[in-house]
Motif scaffolding. Sequence first.
Motif, mmCIF file in Angstrom:
data_model
loop_
_atom_site.group_PDB
_atom_site.id
_atom_site.type_symbol
_atom_site.label_atom_id
_atom_site.label_comp_id
_atom_site.label_asym_id
_atom_site.label_seq_id
_atom_site.Cartn_x
_atom_site.Cartn_y
_atom_site.Cartn_z
ATOM 1 N N GLU A 66 0.835 -1.194 0.000
ATOM 2 C CA GLU A 66 0.000 0.000 0.000
ATOM 3 C C GLU A 66 0.870 1.244 0.000
ATOM 4 O O GLU A 66 0.614 2.201 -0.720
ATOM 5 N N ARG A 70 0.827 4.240 -2.779
ATOM 6 C CA ARG A 70 0.453 5.599 -2.400
ATOM 7 C C ARG A 70 1.595 6.564 -2.620
ATOM 8 O O ARG A 70 1.381 7.723 -2.976
ATOM 9 N N ARG A 71 2.824 6.063 -2.435
ATOM 10 C CA ARG A 71 3.957 6.946 -2.691
ATOM 11 C C ARG A 71 4.024 7.278 -4.175
ATOM 12 O O ARG A 71 4.258 8.434 -4.550
ATOM 13 N N ILE A 107 -4.446 8.628 -4.202
ATOM 14 C CA ILE A 107 -3.680 8.610 -2.952
ATOM 15 C C ILE A 107 -4.478 7.942 -1.839
ATOM 16 O O ILE A 107 -3.924 7.195 -1.040
ATOM 17 N N VAL A 108 -5.792 8.192 -1.797
ATOM 18 C CA VAL A 108 -6.562 7.590 -0.713
ATOM 19 C C VAL A 108 -7.307 6.328 -1.154
ATOM 20 O O VAL A 108 -7.949 5.689 -0.340
ATOM 21 N N TYR A 196 1.743 11.301 2.245
ATOM 22 C CA TYR A 196 1.006 11.190 0.984
ATOM 23 C C TYR A 196 -0.287 11.988 1.033
ATOM 24 O O TYR A 196 -0.657 12.645 0.065
#
Lengths: 218, 70, 282, 148
Positions: A66, A70-71, A107-108, A196
């Motif tokens: 994850e 997200r990075r 990102i989320v 993030y």
Amino acid sequence: MGSLGGIPLYVLEFGDELVYFSPYTITLFLLALTFTLLAIVSRPERQVDVAFGGDAYTTKIISVDEMRFRRFMAIACGLASMGAMVTGDVFNFTLFTAMVGITNVGIVAAVKSPHVQDAAYQYGLVALSATVPLFGAAALYAAATGSLSMIELAKGTLPAVPLVAKALLVIGVVGEGMAPFYAAKAEMFRAPGAPYVIMCSLSSLLIFLRVAEVVMIG
Amino acid sequence: MTGRIKRVAGRLAACGIVACGAAAALYLYGMLPFWAYAAVTVLGFPAAVVALFLWWMADEGKEDIPFIGY
Amino acid sequence: MIAELVLAMLFGLLLLGIHRKVIARIQRRPGPPVWQEILHAAKFSFKTTWVPATASGALFAGIVLVAVGIWTAAFFVMMTGGSLLIIFGIYMLHKIVEHAFGLSSGSPYGKFGGVRSVISAASEIPLFVSVAVIGLFTGSLELTEITAWEAVHGPLFFTAFPAVVAMYLVLLSKMPFGPFSIVESKELVSGYKTEHFGAWRAGLEVCNGLKTTVLLATFLLVFAGQLPVLWMVIGMILLTVSLSFACAVTPMLSPFDSVTIQSLVTALMLVYAGIVFTGVLP
Amino acid sequence: MIIRRISHYLCRYEHIVPLFAAACAVLFMASVLALPVTYHEDQLYPKAIDRQSPLDPYDRGGPPFTQVSIHAQYPENSPTAGLVTSYLTPFSLFLADTTLHLGTTIVAHPGGIIDEILYNTRGLDTVVETTILLVAFAIASFLYRKVR
């Protein structure tokens, strides 16, 4: 009102699209760069939750998979906002803004909390529909002035940009960045993974700051 | 452990202060353009300030969890 | 300029001290001495410092540097009479600083402070509308050109009074203990600052000092024009005292109410900007 | 109080979409009222449509890989301006030479023209658009794998 953000110090040529660094755009660009670098180097924090009714607490740990995804999204978001900060072309600006909207959802998207995902879904709907006024505004800019280059628009020799085009551009950016209707975004920020999540709010503030300059020229 | 962070912070503070001072002096004598002076100060001043504070009293405690209530 | 920078920082902290003192006196408390905030910064700088075990290390420390850095930059822009847009861009990005402060530690209190700071981002929009109004009047957003315009046409304070009110509200929302300071509300312990202790907190205090000076000085520069230094200092103190009165007699609003009020102010300002746009520009 | 009612409405994220939709609707109505917007004749990238071409409606004139004169904003920055049809891969070129209907399929395979407005002069736009697609696919595939 020629040089609102200061005189362009340096103009980089990408064919018909100029990228210009005025004191204003360079400040915003450097901030986007700084936070992107921070997102690259920092590891996600472990969010502490207090267990109800006791002294116990738990920490949420983000799995490596994850975190990697997200990075990646945070970096993409940083690059998109950097592009939106320095581009000197209205259509290009709208494209970068649309990309900011998508990466913000990304990102989320990996967060497990259903609450955050619900908010991200609502935000995604808005970001999706906001592209219509956004690109519509760029089309109106092109049709009414015959040019898309902000440098040409700022010279004042072209016909004035219709107020409607500016309003559409602003509401498009508002939809992508959710600037005043922050409820959905604020819920998204409850997600763990600070470096993030911060890119979400940073990118939307930055595109808002830039559109303030864009609507004041031309 | 204590010594290392303190040493790094001390060096960083010294570098920051020297950079800011040098930039100011060079600008005063007209050997540095204003934007370079501003850039050096904007980068150097925060580093110098925070590193100076850290150098005074860094890392003598053990890592702890955040405050979670009274 | 380094000496001015340090002086501005100390003066800003002094103004915050005056702010606390005036509020206390209005509420019939003795209150802390006016140099309390300077002592605070000094005290925190001597505290033992480390990074919490759950924090995101690089962000936790890096954001302090960013906080001081952006306001140093804003100070430079103000001193050299650069673009007003840059100063207020930095002002808006201070939200991100608060946000990062709050979220980087993993603390639940910090997180709520950070989330509230994001919610209240709406408060900054009146700012841009008033900046646009100033641009419409003076035809430029460079501070030097604005002050030059004022030297000819008289201060903007009278010409663009609604913009003054909107900007004043923005200043108010950045002062501690005000009706809009929901990010520092006491149920959040210290809000976004909760986990930044010791040297980190001292760095934040440095940033706060600079921020206060830059914002108040910019307000005076924009609306009153270029004043002699002594008058500038007196003006900033008077401005602080008036802000303290506003803070002392108003309760803190609930987070979403505060956002709604600021959005309504924005709407009013948009109407005003429309009137100016049609009136000033033929 | 009215303020409290507004903020109660605003604080639910489910209300964001209708709110935004209403704002858009108002603005679209305003833009309809603001019509007509005058069309500026002196356009960048003017169009000449050749209905007989197999590349219609994407044909910009001139043989592929050869320069045609178009009106660029900064002609000095783009000496290869107008190499529009150079987006055709050899396969697309073959299709265009043998069939009459490449214009209808041209966006559907790699090497086709990605977007009408994207000339060689506006290369950065092409890059950003495809990046948006890439990011969207990355999100979708990540979510797909996560669900499985």
